[in-house]
Design an enzyme around this catalytic site. Structure first.
Site, mmCIF file in Angstrom:
data_model
loop_
_atom_site.group_PDB
_atom_site.id
_atom_site.type_symbol
_atom_site.label_atom_id
_atom_site.label_comp_id
_atom_site.label_asym_id
_atom_site.label_seq_id
_atom_site.Cartn_x
_atom_site.Cartn_y
_atom_site.Cartn_z
ATOM 1 N N SER A 221 1.154 -6.734 12.202
ATOM 2 C CA SER A 221 -0.052 -7.272 11.585
ATOM 3 C C SER A 221 -0.488 -6.405 10.426
ATOM 4 O O SER A 221 -0.222 -5.195 10.395
ATOM 5 C CB SER A 221 -1.193 -7.325 12.608
ATOM 6 O OG SER A 221 -1.677 -6.009 12.885
ATOM 7 N N ASP A 222 -1.151 -7.012 9.440
ATOM 8 C CA ASP A 222 -1.922 -6.185 8.518
ATOM 9 C C ASP A 222 -2.994 -5.501 9.356
ATOM 10 O O ASP A 222 -3.344 -5.948 10.446
ATOM 11 C CB ASP A 222 -2.532 -7.042 7.401
ATOM 12 C CG ASP A 222 -2.794 -6.241 6.133
ATOM 13 O OD1 ASP A 222 -2.900 -4.999 6.226
ATOM 14 O OD2 ASP A 222 -2.899 -6.838 5.050
ATOM 15 N N TRP A 223 -3.534 -4.408 8.839
ATOM 16 C CA TRP A 223 -4.417 -3.557 9.639
ATOM 17 C C TRP A 223 -5.710 -4.306 9.994
ATOM 18 O O TRP A 223 -6.487 -4.684 9.147
ATOM 19 C CB TRP A 223 -4.695 -2.266 8.882
ATOM 20 C CG TRP A 223 -3.763 -1.144 9.239
ATOM 21 C CD1 TRP A 223 -4.116 0.138 9.531
ATOM 22 C CD2 TRP A 223 -2.331 -1.175 9.359
ATOM 23 N NE1 TRP A 223 -3.009 0.897 9.832
ATOM 24 C CE2 TRP A 223 -1.899 0.111 9.733
ATOM 25 C CE3 TRP A 223 -1.373 -2.170 9.205
ATOM 26 C CZ2 TRP A 223 -0.565 0.434 9.944
ATOM 27 C CZ3 TRP A 223 -0.042 -1.851 9.412
ATOM 28 C CH2 TRP A 223 0.361 -0.569 9.783
ATOM 29 N N ALA A 225 -5.745 -7.294 11.296
ATOM 30 C CA ALA A 225 -5.581 -8.739 11.111
ATOM 31 C C ALA A 225 -5.410 -9.457 12.440
ATOM 32 O O ALA A 225 -5.700 -10.653 12.535
ATOM 33 C CB ALA A 225 -4.379 -9.034 10.212
#
Length: 783
Positions: A221-223, A225
């Site tokens: 995941s993006d941080w 997300a």
């Protein structure tokens, strides 16, 4: 040899789930009893930061990714990747969080400097080169952000609506290319696509990425997300980062025990994580790296190769140093070099060479006169003076006076034990008068000059969120009378809440006495009039182009446009250096002798600029984006969500595809770029698999040409672009030399998505071109 299936059988459910979520900001936990070390990630599109942002452990800063794309050279991208793989190994990093292949759909995108291009094929090929280079050293990559994260506004919540054909042909295409080439990781975006958040988007992450494309790596995941436990677990996500506000951990264990998530789904995620661990040496040490790339040399080469000479009237460039006695260098950004974009791409380089410094070094014996002219920076630049930084028991020196990090602290300090830091320096002014000092960053500060308290207080309200603190710092200015030659002792203290020192940004800014805005422009015009040539450096600032927000205008900030016109009126040999990561308006373009686009050129930018201006190196870049005459001409411009939705209603007509459909000529078209020699396009032979193109260097200098091949349906088809990029190749030749290259035309060249990839039969025109609007040779090919 690690047998992953056997390892998984040894793990408890709690241990399995622990491997799927961050143990801190940047890493996954170790499990010593199976020999697994902690797997470490780092931001790294232009330099590998490591687990902190500490200036006592600097990182090579390459030019921006847009610059890398402007070189149109996958082999150069691979070299850049090998350097960053080398840097990652040095810093103990297993996975680099990049490259970014989101498309430059509209020039307002605030993070476009971190992306490659408006074209999916160019983006994909440059990304493949970069990924191969990084992974050659046993360091993983995560191509990002899957998918539709082509702007920053409301990126955490917005839903992007993209039809299936457009998804396949435009936005998914570079991701598919990287997967095809063997990329080990993909990062999932913050936004949703077609009603489903990307971190839980099973159709895109499970069905297409893993199922249809056969991707065997990890989806991270993006941080922050990942915002659901079961939805993300069933939606194809493998790793949720970071530890902060993570929805997995104990909640995911309970979901498995409650039957909401099958344990087989967890096992498959763990299998992917362990496969990555094997690839990057988290189980056993990888062999030592055989090569030792010189970071300065690579940064210099990429910069020079990326610069795009957009205009060169009367062969103003290259300059002949022997004929120069006085050169004017003008612009605040000529001295305060902006070498990288804001946000995740930022690192602390070991040094930076500004345009002014680079030209002054190269023009020894020539009078190089500097004038500010116009200053677009809303914040004062960091004070240039050796500055002692003390945090806890650890001290180090920086110059200029700025520190920033996210994650690990300098000296390995524990954030819980740190309640502040101090910057202290002795500044000896060159001029008497009112000197302005500034504090910027986030937190509470105390600033003293020669023992006198000048400022004390907090820059942000107490309830300000983390994202705003990091991406939208504030500033407080004070003015102090100083005397030339008399040292001034400056101490800046920052107070940090216990446990919050994992995120720090502090700058001690400074501006010496100077005229008002009108006076600075007058001074610049005078200096230009008295010089043989004037080099004006203009560009954007961190408050214009950065992660976290989009641009509101394509105009250069401040009074830079006025400055260029005034200098050009004073000296007909005015060269404008535009330092921006994506297109800006240039209303003065016809008034100046030459325009050189330098993107954000990395730590060696000033030295590379001097080499290009003086003809030591040819500017090798071609535009990876279209540069407009006016905002109203852009076929896709606005990115304001409506009711939480951004609809990509233009379909496949993105970038130059949209420009060609509109019929409006841009200022500079996709693929445009001049060199220091002349090329003739001699012959092209095509078949259904390749175009064979022969060109000759008919100029007087050694040079490089980027041969671009475009394809058009011979019979106009309103559902398809007028033409699209099908391939490209770099060639080099000495004067009088002829070169032939073969440029593949893969089957996808003639296909469109219609419930699957379908070849569209008919006659096609194949163009060998210098740019999308500069077609040199054509041939008809029946398919």
């Amino acid at each position: 040899m690690i047998e992953i299936a056997d390892v998984i059988k040894q793990l408890s459910l709690e241990e399995k789930v622990s491997l799927l979520a961050g143990q801190d900001f940047w890493s996954l936990p170790a499990i010593e009893r199976i020999g697994l070390r902690s797997l470490v990630m780092s931001d790294g599109p232009i330099g590998v930061r490591g687990t902190g942002w500490a200036p006592d452990d600097p990182s090579i800063a390459l030019p921006s990714p847009t610059a890398l794309a402007a070189a149109w050279d996958p082999e150069l991208a691979e070299t850049a990747g090998r350097l960053l793989g080398q840097e990652a190994r040095r810093k103990g990093v297993h996975v680099v969080l990049g490259p970014t292949v989101n498309l430059q759909r509209t020039p307002l995108g605030g993070r476009h400097f971190e992306c490659y291009s408006e074209d999916p094929l160019l983006s994909g090929e440059i990304a493949v080169g970069f990924v191969r280079g990084v992974q050659a050293h046993g360091v993983g990559t995560t191509v990002k952000h899957l998918v539709g994260n082509d702007f920053e506004t409301d990126r955490m919540e917005v839903d992007v609506r993209i039809d299936e054909r457009t998804l396949r042909e435009i936005y998914l295409a570079p991701f598919e290319r990287v997967v095809e080439a063997g990329g080990w990781g993909v990062m999932s975006a913050y936004n949703g696509v077609n009603g489903s958040p990307m971190a839980a988007n099973g159709r895109l992450q499970d069905e297409i990425l893993k199922g249809e494309w056969g991707f065997d790596g990890v989806v991270v995941s993006d941080w922050r997300a990942a915002r659901s436990t079961v939805g993300a677990a069933l939606g194809g996500l493998d790793i949720a980062m970071p530890q902060l506000e993570n929805p997995w951990g104990g909640a995911l264990v309970e979901a498995v025990r409650a039957g909401e998530v099958p344990e087989a789904v967890i096992d498959e995620k763990v299998r992917r994580v362990l496969r990555l661990a094997v690839r990057v040496g988290a189980f056993a040490d990888l062999p030592e790296i055989a090569e030792n790339l010189d970071g300065d040399r690579v940064a210099h080469e990429v910069a020079a190769r990326s610069f795009v000479l957009a205009r060169n009237e009367n062969y103003t460039l290259p300059l002949e140093a022997a004929g120069l006695t006085r050169v004017a260098v003008i612009g605040a950004l000529a001295m305060d070099a902006r070498v990288l974009g804001g946000g995740s791409a930022q690192v602390s380089p070991p040094h930076t060479i500004s345009p002014l410094e680079g030209l002054a070094r190269a023009l020894s014996g020539v009078d190089v006169e500097y004038a500010v002219g116009a200053d677009p920076r809303p914040f004062l630049p960091a004070l240039h003076a050796p500055t002692r930084v003390t945090i806890g028991s650890h001290s180090f020196t920086v110059d200029p006076a700025a520190v920033r990090w996210i994650g690990s602290l300098p000296g390995g300090l524990d954030p819980a034990q740190v309640d502040g830091l101090r910057l202290e320096t002795t500044y000896v002014p060159d001029e008497s008068g009112p000197h302005t000092f500034a504090v910027s960053g986030f937190g509470s500060f105390r600033l003293a000059v020669d023992g006198d308290l000048q400022y004390e207080g907090a820059l942000h309200p107490a309830n300000t969120g983390r994202a705003e603190l990091l991406l939208l710092p504030r500033e407080q200015r004070v003015t102090v009378e100083l005397t030339a030659g008399v040292p001034a002792r400056i101490v800046l203290d920052q107070f940090i809440a216990p446990g919050a020192a994992h995120s720090v940004a502090t700058t001690l800014g400074h501006r010496p006495p100077r005229p008002d805005e009108d006076g600075m422009i007058e001074e610049a015009a005078r200096v230009a009039a008295e010089s043989d040539v004037a080099v004006v450096v203009v560009g954007t600032t961190e408050q214009v182009e950065s992660e976290g927000f989009d641009r509101t205008s394509l105009a250069l900030p401040g009074r830079q446009d006025e400055l260029v016109s005034r200098v050009a009126a004073a000296n007909p040999r005015t060269i404008v250096v535009v330092n921006a990561g994506s297109p800006v308006l240039m209303p003065w373009s016809s008034e100046v002798a030459a325009i050189l686009l330098t993107w954000f050129p990395g730590q060696e930018g000033g030295a590379a600029l001097a080499d290009v201006l003086l003809g030591v190196t040819e500017p090798g870049g071609r535009l990876p984006t279209t540069w407009p005459r006016a905002e109203a001409d852009c076929p896709v411009f606005s990115i304001s969500p409506r009711d939480g939705v951004v609809a990509y209603d233009e379909g496949v007509f993105v970038g130059y595809r949209g420009w060609l459909r509109s019929g409006k000529p841009p200022l500079y078209a996709f693929g445009h770029g001049l060199g220091y020699t002349t090329w003739s396009y001699d012959e092209m032979v095509v078949d259904a698999t390749e175009a064979m193109v022969t060109v000759s260097n008919v100029g007087a200098r050694f040079g490089r040409e980027v041969i671009q091949v475009y394809v058009s349906p011979t019979a106009p088809d309103p559902s398809r672009p007028q033409r699209w990029l099908a391939g490209f190749a770099n060639v080099e030749a000495h004067p009088g030399e002829t070169v032939t290259v073969r440029i593949p035309l893969p089957p996808r060249t003639f296909q469109t998505w219609n419930e699957g990839w379908k070849t569209v039969p008919g006659d096609y025109t194949i163009h060998a071109a210098h740019a999308v609007d500069d077609l040199r040779l054509s041939a008809t090919l029946p398919i």
